[in-house]
Scaffold this motif. Structure first.
Motif, PDB file in Angstrom:
ATOM      1  N   CYS A  25       0.843  -1.207   0.000  1.00 23.81           N
ATOM      2  CA  CYS A  25       0.000   0.000   0.000  1.00 23.81           C
ATOM      3  C   CYS A  25       0.869   1.244   0.000  1.00 23.81           C
ATOM      4  O   CYS A  25       0.725   2.123  -0.846  1.00 23.81           O
ATOM      5  CB  CYS A  25      -0.892   0.036   1.223  1.00 23.81           C
ATOM      6  SG  CYS A  25      -1.915  -1.397   1.373  1.00 23.81           S
ATOM      7  N   ALA A  29       1.483   4.004  -2.903  1.00 24.63           N
ATOM      8  CA  ALA A  29       0.807   5.285  -2.710  1.00 24.63           C
ATOM      9  C   ALA A  29       1.754   6.465  -2.662  1.00 24.63           C
ATOM     10  O   ALA A  29       1.458   7.514  -3.224  1.00 24.63           O
ATOM     11  CB  ALA A  29      -0.021   5.235  -1.432  1.00 24.63           C
ATOM     12  N   GLY A  98       0.846  12.292   4.848  1.00 27.12           N
ATOM     13  CA  GLY A  98      -0.525  12.275   5.346  1.00 27.12           C
ATOM     14  C   GLY A  98      -0.870  11.049   6.160  1.00 27.12           C
ATOM     15  O   GLY A  98      -0.137  10.663   7.073  1.00 27.12           O
ATOM     16  N   VAL A  99      -1.969  10.419   5.781  1.00 31.19           N
ATOM     17  CA  VAL A  99      -2.509   9.310   6.566  1.00 31.19           C
ATOM     18  C   VAL A  99      -1.599   8.082   6.503  1.00 31.19           C
ATOM     19  O   VAL A  99      -1.739   7.165   7.294  1.00 31.19           O
ATOM     20  CB  VAL A  99      -3.936   9.004   6.083  1.00 31.19           C
ATOM     21  CG1 VAL A  99      -3.923   8.280   4.762  1.00 31.19           C
ATOM     22  CG2 VAL A  99      -4.714   8.200   7.099  1.00 31.19           C
ATOM     23  N   PHE A 100      -0.633   8.074   5.594  1.00 29.40           N
ATOM     24  CA  PHE A 100       0.218   6.889   5.471  1.00 29.40           C
ATOM     25  C   PHE A 100       1.248   6.764   6.588  1.00 29.40           C
ATOM     26  O   PHE A 100       1.836   5.704   6.751  1.00 29.40           O
ATOM     27  CB  PHE A 100       0.891   6.845   4.098  1.00 29.40           C
ATOM     28  CG  PHE A 100      -0.068   6.378   3.058  1.00 29.40           C
ATOM     29  CD1 PHE A 100      -0.330   5.038   2.894  1.00 29.40           C
ATOM     30  CD2 PHE A 100      -0.772   7.279   2.294  1.00 29.40           C
ATOM     31  CE1 PHE A 100      -1.255   4.601   1.981  1.00 29.40           C
ATOM     32  CE2 PHE A 100      -1.701   6.850   1.370  1.00 29.40           C
ATOM     33  CZ  PHE A 100      -1.942   5.502   1.216  1.00 29.40           C
ATOM     34  N   PRO A 102       0.467   7.262  10.118  1.00 33.07           N
ATOM     35  CA  PRO A 102      -0.172   6.369  11.095  1.00 33.07           C
ATOM     36  C   PRO A 102      -0.443   4.980  10.534  1.00 33.07           C
ATOM     37  O   PRO A 102      -0.450   4.000  11.278  1.00 33.07           O
ATOM     38  CB  PRO A 102      -1.481   7.091  11.446  1.00 33.07           C
ATOM     39  CG  PRO A 102      -1.600   8.236  10.538  1.00 33.07           C
ATOM     40  CD  PRO A 102      -0.248   8.542  10.008  1.00 33.07           C
ATOM     41  N   LEU A 103      -0.593   4.880   9.227  1.00 29.04           N
ATOM     42  CA  LEU A 103      -0.875   3.563   8.636  1.00 29.04           C
ATOM     43  C   LEU A 103       0.342   2.644   8.629  1.00 29.04           C
ATOM     44  O   LEU A 103       0.220   1.483   8.254  1.00 29.04           O
ATOM     45  CB  LEU A 103      -1.416   3.717   7.217  1.00 29.04           C
ATOM     46  CG  LEU A 103      -2.884   4.124   7.130  1.00 29.04           C
ATOM     47  CD1 LEU A 103      -3.314   4.222   5.697  1.00 29.04           C
ATOM     48  CD2 LEU A 103      -3.754   3.128   7.855  1.00 29.04           C
TER      49      LEU A 103
END
Lengths: 213, 195
Positions: A25, A29, A98-100, A102-103
């Motif tokens: 992922c 991304a 960004g959100v990656f 915490p991911l």
């Protein structure tokens, strides 16, 4: 302990992305500029080393039934630390990933190494394993970034080099194809990279067979 | 929240901003469980369920626990905890009620915990500041988007395996990635959709 063997394992024979097919992922991304790639790679490597060390230290304490939950809590703790540090000291990177960030908690590479290596080996070996696997991941990420940025944007080192961090222009803008930066390009470039990897490992295996004959 | 904005949020999450093809969330199970259409269908339904329930619980945990106590920085840890326990519940439920699906999903069932789409939807809900209804709709629609993507892709892959006509180095995973890329290209067509 054989550092050379572990390094080769992490980089080529057992590369987390190209051979184990984990952590795709984030690889797909964020691999659009070199800055993103290096930032993500280094963050994951640091978290991987730390979580491997802690899990290896705790491997005799954690009951095997709840081990996955315990691993995830350890990993989530380190991810939170890195997330907060990035927000404080590298806000530009934190914003573009960004959100990656915490991911990274659910990046399968980290959990897979915890389960398959750190829970069975000593502290030093686990730390080295974290480092080599992290380097293997970072290198794939950087290669993806360079290819996608070059074809999609015509530049090298976006976010790091060049005027205002826009990267050094190699291809004139009218010869680039934006699609490589878009999701389609991520799938395509990763597919071609894994195909190249399979090609070379097949060739190497054939050579070995020839030599044996 | 008006009906129209709910519809546009849902359609957006399913088609335009599909979790797989435009956000790159949940690629691991997407690649891993897409060899057969019926397992893909089962996985998709399980993911819809987990994503919807996770959206509800993470919203509640955030609003009732983290915000009043000023603990927002513990978000990642709290969310992953909620999701891990949810997946455990689903696993126990399936094992009892639908053992055939349980066996078909195998290792990928516990792996829903590490499905980035689930944690991703919880984090995005908070980041975008959706209301309770918005979070639930976004979670469910994100799951439906995942289902559409994985079933489409599984049927493409079944045909790919049946013809088996591809260069040796591309066999297996690489050709699947290229196929996924082509579907992503098709999904880009939806970005022109105005709702």
């Amino acid at each position: 302990m054989d550092f050379k063997k572990q390094l080769k394992d992490g980089l080529i024979d057992n590369n987390p992305v190209l051979v184990q097919l984990l952590g795709m992922c984030s690889t797909l991304a964020i691999s659009t500029t070199l800055f993103n790639g290096i930032g993500m790679g280094v963050s994951v490597t640091i978290i991987l080393i730390c979580s491997n060390i802690v899990i290896s230290l705790l491997r005799k304490v954690i009951p095997s039934k709840i081990r996955i939950a315990a691993y995830i809590v350890v990993i989530a703790g380190f991810v939170t630390i890195v997330d907060l540090l990035l927000q404080a000291f590298l806000p530009a990177l934190s914003e573009s990933l960004g959100v990656f960030i915490p991911l990274i908690v659910v990046n399968c590479i980290i959990l897979a190494r915890a389960e398959s290596f750190a829970s069975k080996n000593g502290v030093l070996a686990s730390a080295v394993d974290g480092l080599t696997q992290g380097i293997g991941y970072t290198i794939v990420l950087v290669i993806m970034c360079i290819i996608r940025e070059f074809l999609g944007n015509g530049t090298f080192g976006g976010g790091l080099l060049g005027p205002e961090g826009a990267g050094i222009r190699i291809l004139p803008a009218e010869y680039t194809t934006l699609h490589i930066i878009l999701p389609f390009g991520g799938f395509l470039v990763l597919g071609c990279l894994i195909a190249a990897m399979q090609y070379f490992s097949r060739k190497a295996a054939e050579k070995k067979k020839e030599a044996l004959k | 929240m008006s009906f129209a904005s709910i519809v546009s949020l849902a359609l957006g999450a399913i088609l335009i901003e599909n979790f797989i093809f435009s956000k790159f969330l949940g690629i691991c199970p997407f690649m891993g469980v897409s060899k057969k259409t019926d397992t893909a269908l089962g996985m998709g339904v399980a993911v819809i369920f987990v994503m919807t329930v996770a959206s509800i619980f993470c919203y509640l945990v955030n609003e009732l626990l983290l915000v009043p106590l000023n603990l927002q920085y513990m978000q990642t840890v709290a969310y992953i905890f909620v999701i891990a326990s949810l997946v455990q519940l689903v696993e126990m439920f399936l094992q009892k009620m639908i053992p055939s699906l349980y066996r078909a999903l195998g290792i990928y069932l516990p792996l829903i915990t590490t499905n980035c789409a689930v944690l991703g939807v919880a984090l995005l809900n908070t980041q975008n500041g959706y209301s309770f209804i918005g979070s639930v709709v976004y979670g469910a629609a994100g799951g439906v988007g995942f289902l559409v993507a994985i079933v489409l892709f599984a049927s493409v892959r079944e045909r790919l395996d049946a013809t088996g006509d591809c260069p040796k180095s591309f066999e297996g995973f690489p050709i699947a990635l290229v196929a996924a890329g082509l579907i992503a290209l098709a999904f880009m067509g939806f970005s022109g959709l105005k709702i």
